[in-house]
Design an enzyme around this catalytic site. Structure first.
Site, PDB file in Angstrom:
ATOM      1  N   PRO A   2       7.250  -0.871   5.944  1.00 21.72           N
ATOM      2  CA  PRO A   2       8.479  -1.680   6.719  1.00 21.72           C
ATOM      3  C   PRO A   2       7.942  -3.346   6.359  1.00 21.72           C
ATOM      4  O   PRO A   2       6.964  -3.615   6.375  1.00 21.72           O
ATOM      5  CB  PRO A   2       7.987  -1.522   8.487  1.00 21.72           C
ATOM      6  N   GLU A   3       9.125  -3.906   5.752  1.00 25.71           N
ATOM      7  CA  GLU A   3       8.921  -5.462   5.300  1.00 25.71           C
ATOM      8  C   GLU A   3       9.715  -6.179   6.467  1.00 25.71           C
ATOM      9  O   GLU A   3      10.125  -5.971   7.499  1.00 25.71           O
ATOM     10  CB  GLU A   3       9.362  -5.488   3.897  1.00 25.71           C
ATOM     11  N   LYS A  60       5.417  -9.697   8.502  1.00 23.63           N
ATOM     12  CA  LYS A  60       5.602  -8.362   9.045  1.00 23.63           C
ATOM     13  C   LYS A  60       5.001  -8.163  10.412  1.00 23.63           C
ATOM     14  O   LYS A  60       4.692  -6.850  10.703  1.00 23.63           O
ATOM     15  CB  LYS A  60       5.176  -7.489   7.903  1.00 23.63           C
ATOM     16  N   TYR A 107       4.112  10.492  18.646  1.00 26.75           N
ATOM     17  CA  TYR A 107       3.518   9.585  17.814  1.00 26.75           C
ATOM     18  C   TYR A 107       3.300   8.146  18.549  1.00 26.75           C
ATOM     19  O   TYR A 107       3.293   7.189  17.903  1.00 26.75           O
ATOM     20  CB  TYR A 107       4.116   9.446  16.640  1.00 26.75           C
ATOM     21  N   ARG A 126       1.485   7.357  10.511  1.00 26.57           N
ATOM     22  CA  ARG A 126       0.529   7.275   9.484  1.00 26.57           C
ATOM     23  C   ARG A 126      -0.823   6.626  10.164  1.00 26.57           C
ATOM     24  O   ARG A 126      -1.542   6.643   9.528  1.00 26.57           O
ATOM     25  CB  ARG A 126       1.183   6.448   8.471  1.00 26.57           C
ATOM     26  N   LYS A 167      -0.473 -21.954  -9.257  1.00 22.58           N
ATOM     27  CA  LYS A 167      -0.743 -20.654  -9.512  1.00 22.58           C
ATOM     28  C   LYS A 167      -1.015 -19.840 -10.914  1.00 22.58           C
ATOM     29  O   LYS A 167      -0.119 -19.881 -11.492  1.00 22.58           O
ATOM     30  CB  LYS A 167       0.012 -19.735  -8.595  1.00 22.58           C
ATOM     31  N   ASN A 186       6.501  -4.753  -1.209  1.00 24.45           N
ATOM     32  CA  ASN A 186       6.690  -4.167  -2.704  1.00 24.45           C
ATOM     33  C   ASN A 186       8.168  -4.225  -3.233  1.00 24.45           C
ATOM     34  O   ASN A 186       8.414  -4.668  -4.063  1.00 24.45           O
ATOM     35  CB  ASN A 186       6.042  -2.864  -2.845  1.00 24.45           C
TER      36      ASN A 186
END
Length: 389
Positions: A2-3, A60, A107, A126, A167, A186
């Site tokens: 999840p983002e 997040k 869960y 997870r 950077k 990602n």
């Protein structure tokens, strides 16, 4: 994982349905891998009878502000998800709990029943999520060390360009660095780089003014749209890379071939025909080996995500903690196998709903629910199954 859009969808669902309501019943799973730094009974007693005032998010991370501290805080990990019984909350990869399953789910790690009967649960198949109880979530790690939120605190174009100019690392790992910008994971990083036509291995400081502007625009537009549709991927534009990046083999997006490389330790989808290296970085192209996308594609992705989460967990630990002594013998047995090793499905594009915790006999029972009973309420409420790591 999840983002920002997925966590924001959860926050908005809570905001729309739970504010101003009192917590009448609480069940906290006996799982000290997820429930961090507090016993289930102390957690339950600390929030029982409190009223939910607001739901807040940075990057997040999400937390519930109650009428008095401490506040429940949620770091979603690989598969953390908010469910509200009877309310549609976006279901994303690896999170979906089937409607036919028991409620609250086995869960569930955090469950509350509100004074109007509405029930809310935070689940995690997870077991990489973290649920904490904090007096001031924004003042402690990891939230205190996050960079500006990509949705709520966007940089101006000039600020963004000046920051990139300093950077010396490649752009994909920089976008994933939550201390630089919080909320980008990602798939969003790959999407915005594709839309800006920037190679994932291009050094950030080498980007032109035009490239900085294009990337700034794509970050803003991708996140804005994903949030507007409550992170429902079926509502993402058909031309997005997102829809074509999950298969076992490289596919095509808008007629252009997708390829996979490793950038910042993460499997990265990009379109070589449109995203080309320039300047000195062009010499590094040969060193970017294609990532294996065969039968182990999803396992590779999950291992990378687990490593990223372990880094985030380390960042949340006190810096002055004494190092553990050397020379300890490794444990000979693991009585409980962590769920992250259990999914052998090779297809990286299908629902990961079968990647669940292995059902084993728990070492000990979870704490009983703390209930603020109404006169007519009866006992016997079922609690979710939790287990110790």
């Amino acid at each position: 994982m999840p983002e920002l859009p997925e966590v924001e969808a959860a926050r908005r669902a809570i905001e729309d349905n739970c504010l101003g309501k009192k917590i009448n019943r609480v069940i906290i799973a006996d799982d000290n891998k997820v429930i961090d730094g507090i016993s289930p009974s102390d957690f339950q007693n600390s929030v029982l009878g409190k009223t939910i005032v607001s739901a807040r998010r940075k990057g997040k991370n999400l937390w519930l502000e109650l009428d008095s501290p401490p506040f429940p805080s949620f770091q979603f990990g690989m598969a953390g998800a908010i469910y509200i019984k009877g309310v549609a909350v976006t279901k994303y990869k690896r999170s979906a709990v089937k409607e036919s399953e028991e409620w609250p789910s086995k869960y569930s790690k955090f469950f509350v029943e509100l004074d109007d009967g509405l029930e809310l649960s935070f689940t995690d198949k997870r077991r990489f999520a973290k649920v904490r109880l904090l007096d001031n979530p924004v003042s402690v790690r990891p939230i205190s060390e996050l960079g500006p939120d990509a949705l709520l605190e966007p940089m101006t174009v000039d600020e963004f360009a000046k920051s990139l100019a300093k950077k010396k690392i490649t752009i994909k790992p920089l976008l994933l660095d939550q201390c630089f910008i919080s909320g980008i994971g990602n798939w969003i990083a790959d999407e915005v780089l594709y839309q800006a036509r920037i190679h994932p291995l291009q050094t950030a400081s080498s980007l032109s003014k035009e490239q900085c502007e294009a990337l700034h625009t794509s970050i803003k537009e991708v996140i804005k749209h994903a949030v507007q549709v409550n992170a429902d991927s079926k509502e993402f534009p058909v031309e997005w890379l997102f829809h074509f990046r999950w298969g076992k083999k490289p596919g095509k997006v808008n007629g252009k071939k997708i390829d996979f490389i490793t950038a910042g330790g993460r499997t990265t989808a990009y379109v070589p025909e449109l995203q080309k290296l320039s300047g000195k970085d062009a010499e590094k192209a040969a060193k970017a080996k294609p990532a294996k996308r065969g039968g182990k594609s999803k396992e590779d992705d999950e291992e990378e995500e687990e490593q990223e989460l372990e880094k985030e967990d380390d960042s949340a630990k006190p810096k002055n903690q004494k190092p553990k002594g050397r020379g300890k013998k490794p444990a000979l047995k693991r009585k409980i196998k962590d769920s992250e090793d259990e999914d052998d499905d090779a297809d990286g594009g299908e629902d990961d709903s079968d990647a669940e915790e292995k059902v084993v006999k728990p070492r000990g029972r979870g704490t009983k629910a703390v209930i603020k009973k109404k006169p007519e309420e009866k006992a016997g409420n079922k609690k979710p199954k939790g287990r110790k790591s």
